[in-house]
Design a protein around this motif. Structure first.
Motif, PDB file in Angstrom:
ATOM      1  N   GLY A  63       0.828  -1.196   0.000  1.00 13.57           N
ATOM      2  CA  GLY A  63       0.000   0.000   0.000  1.00 13.57           C
ATOM      3  C   GLY A  63       0.857   1.239   0.000  1.00 13.57           C
ATOM      4  O   GLY A  63       2.085   1.172   0.107  1.00 13.57           O
ATOM      5  N   LEU A  64       0.195   2.387  -0.133  1.00 12.03           N
ATOM      6  CA  LEU A  64       0.940   3.639  -0.214  1.00 12.03           C
ATOM      7  C   LEU A  64       0.039   4.813   0.122  1.00 12.03           C
ATOM      8  O   LEU A  64      -1.188   4.726   0.083  1.00 12.03           O
ATOM      9  N   VAL A  65       0.691   5.916   0.479  1.00 13.18           N
ATOM     10  CA  VAL A  65       0.026   7.200   0.584  1.00 13.18           C
ATOM     11  C   VAL A  65       0.839   8.191  -0.240  1.00 13.18           C
ATOM     12  O   VAL A  65       2.063   8.214  -0.173  1.00 13.18           O
ATOM     13  N   ASN A  66       0.138   8.966  -1.052  1.00 10.03           N
ATOM     14  CA  ASN A  66       0.781   9.933  -1.937  1.00 10.03           C
ATOM     15  C   ASN A  66       0.119  11.283  -1.703  1.00 10.03           C
ATOM     16  O   ASN A  66      -1.098  11.395  -1.754  1.00 10.03           O
ATOM     17  N   CYS A  67       0.915  12.330  -1.419  1.00  3.47           N
ATOM     18  CA  CYS A  67       0.373  13.631  -1.053  1.00  3.47           C
ATOM     19  C   CYS A  67       0.908  14.732  -1.963  1.00  3.47           C
ATOM     20  O   CYS A  67       2.102  14.752  -2.283  1.00  3.47           O
ATOM     21  N   PHE A  68       0.016  15.660  -2.349  1.00  6.39           N
ATOM     22  CA  PHE A  68       0.387  16.852  -3.106  1.00  6.39           C
ATOM     23  C   PHE A  68       0.144  18.068  -2.216  1.00  6.39           C
ATOM     24  O   PHE A  68      -0.982  18.544  -2.107  1.00  6.39           O
ATOM     25  N   PRO A  69       1.177  18.556  -1.542  1.00  2.00           N
ATOM     26  CA  PRO A  69       0.980  19.688  -0.624  1.00  2.00           C
ATOM     27  C   PRO A  69       0.897  21.029  -1.332  1.00  2.00           C
ATOM     28  O   PRO A  69       1.550  21.260  -2.346  1.00  2.00           O
ATOM     29  N   ASP A  70       0.061  21.904  -0.792  1.00  2.00           N
ATOM     30  CA  ASP A  70      -0.040  23.300  -1.231  1.00  2.00           C
ATOM     31  C   ASP A  70       0.289  24.143   0.002  1.00  2.00           C
ATOM     32  O   ASP A  70      -0.553  24.306   0.901  1.00  2.00           O
ATOM     33  N   THR A  71       1.508  24.660   0.053  1.00  2.00           N
ATOM     34  CA  THR A  71       1.945  25.386   1.240  1.00  2.00           C
ATOM     35  C   THR A  71       1.161  26.672   1.447  1.00  2.00           C
ATOM     36  O   THR A  71       0.965  27.101   2.588  1.00  2.00           O
ATOM     37  N   GLU A  72       0.717  27.289   0.353  1.00  2.00           N
ATOM     38  CA  GLU A  72      -0.047  28.528   0.490  1.00  2.00           C
ATOM     39  C   GLU A  72      -1.374  28.288   1.187  1.00  2.00           C
ATOM     40  O   GLU A  72      -1.800  29.069   2.044  1.00  2.00           O
ATOM     41  N   LYS A  73      -2.036  27.193   0.843  1.00  2.00           N
ATOM     42  CA  LYS A  73      -3.335  26.879   1.430  1.00  2.00           C
ATOM     43  C   LYS A  73      -3.225  25.948   2.625  1.00  2.00           C
ATOM     44  O   LYS A  73      -4.231  25.615   3.252  1.00  2.00           O
ATOM     45  N   GLN A  74      -1.995  25.511   2.929  1.00  2.00           N
ATOM     46  CA  GLN A  74      -1.760  24.601   4.057  1.00  2.00           C
ATOM     47  C   GLN A  74      -2.646  23.359   3.965  1.00  2.00           C
ATOM     48  O   GLN A  74      -3.268  22.932   4.938  1.00  2.00           O
ATOM     49  N   ASN A  75      -2.668  22.789   2.764  1.00  2.00           N
ATOM     50  CA  ASN A  75      -3.468  21.585   2.527  1.00  2.00           C
ATOM     51  C   ASN A  75      -2.727  20.660   1.568  1.00  2.00           C
ATOM     52  O   ASN A  75      -2.046  21.118   0.651  1.00  2.00           O
ATOM     53  N   ALA A  76      -2.866  19.357   1.795  1.00  2.00           N
ATOM     54  CA  ALA A  76      -2.292  18.359   0.903  1.00  2.00           C
ATOM     55  C   ALA A  76      -3.398  17.427   0.429  1.00  2.00           C
ATOM     56  O   ALA A  76      -4.168  16.901   1.245  1.00  2.00           O
ATOM     57  N   ASP A  77      -3.519  17.256  -0.901  1.00  2.00           N
ATOM     58  CA  ASP A  77      -4.452  16.280  -1.463  1.00  2.00           C
ATOM     59  C   ASP A  77      -3.786  14.911  -1.390  1.00  2.00           C
ATOM     60  O   ASP A  77      -2.695  14.719  -1.930  1.00  2.00           O
ATOM     61  N   CYS A  78      -4.451  13.960  -0.743  1.00  3.80           N
ATOM     62  CA  CYS A  78      -3.814  12.671  -0.436  1.00  3.80           C
ATOM     63  C   CYS A  78      -4.598  11.493  -1.011  1.00  3.80           C
ATOM     64  O   CYS A  78      -5.829  11.458  -0.943  1.00  3.80           O
ATOM     65  N   SER A  79      -3.856  10.524  -1.551  1.00  7.35           N
ATOM     66  CA  SER A  79      -4.416   9.249  -1.978  1.00  7.35           C
ATOM     67  C   SER A  79      -3.891   8.160  -1.049  1.00  7.35           C
ATOM     68  O   SER A  79      -2.684   8.042  -0.861  1.00  7.35           O
ATOM     69  N   LEU A  80      -4.797   7.384  -0.487  1.00  4.30           N
ATOM     70  CA  LEU A  80      -4.437   6.268   0.392  1.00  4.30           C
ATOM     71  C   LEU A  80      -4.935   4.989  -0.272  1.00  4.30           C
ATOM     72  O   LEU A  80      -6.138   4.790  -0.429  1.00  4.30           O
ATOM     73  N   LEU A  81      -4.002   4.139  -0.684  1.00  4.09           N
ATOM     74  CA  LEU A  81      -4.331   2.923  -1.428  1.00  4.09           C
ATOM     75  C   LEU A  81      -3.667   1.731  -0.759  1.00  4.09           C
ATOM     76  O   LEU A  81      -2.434   1.685  -0.653  1.00  4.09           O
ATOM     77  N   LEU A  82      -4.477   0.752  -0.332  1.00  8.88           N
ATOM     78  CA  LEU A  82      -3.948  -0.398   0.405  1.00  8.88           C
ATOM     79  C   LEU A  82      -4.516  -1.707  -0.130  1.00  8.88           C
ATOM     80  O   LEU A  82      -5.719  -1.815  -0.386  1.00  8.88           O
ATOM     81  N   ASP A  83      -3.629  -2.687  -0.259  1.00  7.37           N
ATOM     82  CA  ASP A  83      -4.011  -4.010  -0.759  1.00  7.37           C
ATOM     83  C   ASP A  83      -4.181  -4.996   0.388  1.00  7.37           C
ATOM     84  O   ASP A  83      -3.779  -6.157   0.286  1.00  7.37           O
ATOM     85  N   VAL A  84      -4.730  -4.528   1.501  1.00 14.52           N
ATOM     86  CA  VAL A  84      -5.023  -5.369   2.662  1.00 14.52           C
ATOM     87  C   VAL A  84      -6.403  -4.970   3.176  1.00 14.52           C
ATOM     88  O   VAL A  84      -6.971  -3.953   2.742  1.00 14.52           O
ATOM     89  N   HIS A  85      -6.923  -5.735   4.119  1.00 18.05           N
ATOM     90  CA  HIS A  85      -8.277  -5.486   4.591  1.00 18.05           C
ATOM     91  C   HIS A  85      -8.368  -5.640   6.104  1.00 18.05           C
ATOM     92  O   HIS A  85      -7.467  -6.170   6.750  1.00 18.05           O
ATOM     93  N   GLY A  86      -9.475  -5.159   6.638  1.00 16.75           N
ATOM     94  CA  GLY A  86      -9.747  -5.337   8.056  1.00 16.75           C
ATOM     95  C   GLY A  86      -8.749  -4.637   8.962  1.00 16.75           C
ATOM     96  O   GLY A  86      -8.337  -3.506   8.729  1.00 16.75           O
ATOM     97  N   THR A  87      -8.327  -5.359  10.006  1.00 16.68           N
ATOM     98  CA  THR A  87      -7.394  -4.798  10.984  1.00 16.68           C
ATOM     99  C   THR A  87      -6.083  -4.397  10.333  1.00 16.68           C
ATOM    100  O   THR A  87      -5.497  -3.363  10.688  1.00 16.68           O
TER     101      THR A  87
END
Length: 287
Positions: A63-87
């Motif tokens: 799995g992975l997390v990928n973030c595109f930060p915008d320092t001016e707006k203090q926000n990051a658009d994030c994708s969280l993708l995981l090939d596992v389930h449950g706990t």
């Protein structure tokens, strides 16, 4: 399960892009911030490599997390993708986000858009204390379903060079928190984005941005009417113009747009034009 969380590395991007492509192909595991094609995903990962983390086990990415930060707006658009389930999903998601947030720094919010069917992502974010925002719809208009109107309240035209500053100012006033500023749009003007405007005696009364996403698909990326110029049919005229511009390109078969699920006035216009709901997404902000 022995796992390791480590930052994105150039030599891993092909494997990570293929994993993201596979997971994003299913609404139950996808992210709205992730592209569909592996080559596009890899390019995005390369551009944001400083803010990407992956979970590995025995040489394979889980799995992975990928973030595109915008320092001016203090926000990051994030994708969280995981090939596992449950706990396992909850534990790895927590570890990935902890690594990403350390890299992003304090004060940076993380925004997630993902299909409503992705229940595990929603569960993780709610347990993490993320704030749920209004759902969004992705609407789609097929070429065969579009019927040009017989008449319009106004005839939009391409943005002129001398109007660039006025456009940027109007856009930033109407959409102060949107992901693309007026200057961002102007940087792509005539390449993948095409700005059309309607002018009245007070200046730019309305504008629309057509974005080419592929040979077969375009997006009505932005559409706005100046506050004092509303209820004159300019929004309908601009939307029809964007559809006409999109379908004047031989390969384009569909036009998409994004709208908040609670924006009933806009929805009435879009449905009346022939758009239909293609996808519904959740939005969460983790602060």
């Amino acid at each position: 399960m022995n796992t390791e969380i480590r930052p994105f590395a150039v030599e891993d991007l092909d494997k990570l892009a293929l994993l993201a492509q596979r997971l994003n192909a299913f609404r139950a595991s996808g992210s709205s911030f992730c592209c569909a094609k592996a080559e596009d995903i890899r390019r995005d990962f390369e551009e944001s490599i400083e803010c990407g983390f992956a979970c590995w086990s025995e040489g394979k990415p889980l799995g992975l997390v990928n973030c595109f930060p915008d320092t001016e707006k203090q926000n990051a658009d994030c994708s969280l993708l995981l090939d596992v389930h449950g706990t396992a999903y909850q534990e790895l998601a927590q570890a990935l986000m902890a690594a990403a947030r350390r890299r992003l720094g304090s004060g940076m919010a993380c925004t997630f858009f993902f299909p409503v069917e992705n229940e595990e992502c929603r569960s993780f974010l709610e347990q993490a204390g993320a704030q749920r925002q209004v759902n969004e719809y992705i609407l789609r208009l097929e070429r065969a379903a579009w019927k040009p109107p017989h008449a319009a309240a106004a005839e939009p035209r391409p943005l002129r060079d001398k109007e660039r500053d006025a456009f940027a100012s109007l856009h930033d006033e109407v959409f102060p928190d949107v992901y693309a500023s007026g200057r961002d749009i102007l940087a792509d003007q005539g390449k993948t984005r095409f700005v059309s405007v309607i002018q009245d005696g007070a200046g730019l009364a309305a504008y629309g941005v057509l974005k080419l996403q592929s040979e077969e698909q375009a997006a009505a990326e932005m559409l706005a009417v100046r506050k004092d110029a509303r209820r004159r049919g300019l929004g309908r005229a601009m939307l029809s113009h964007l559809a006409r511009e999109a379908f004047s390109r031989p390969g384009v078969q569909r036009l998409e747009l994004v709208v908040d699920a609670d924006n009933q006035n806009a929805l009435n216009l879009y449905f009346d034009t022939g758009f239909q709901v293609f996808q519904e997404n959740n939005c969460y902000i983790l602060r």
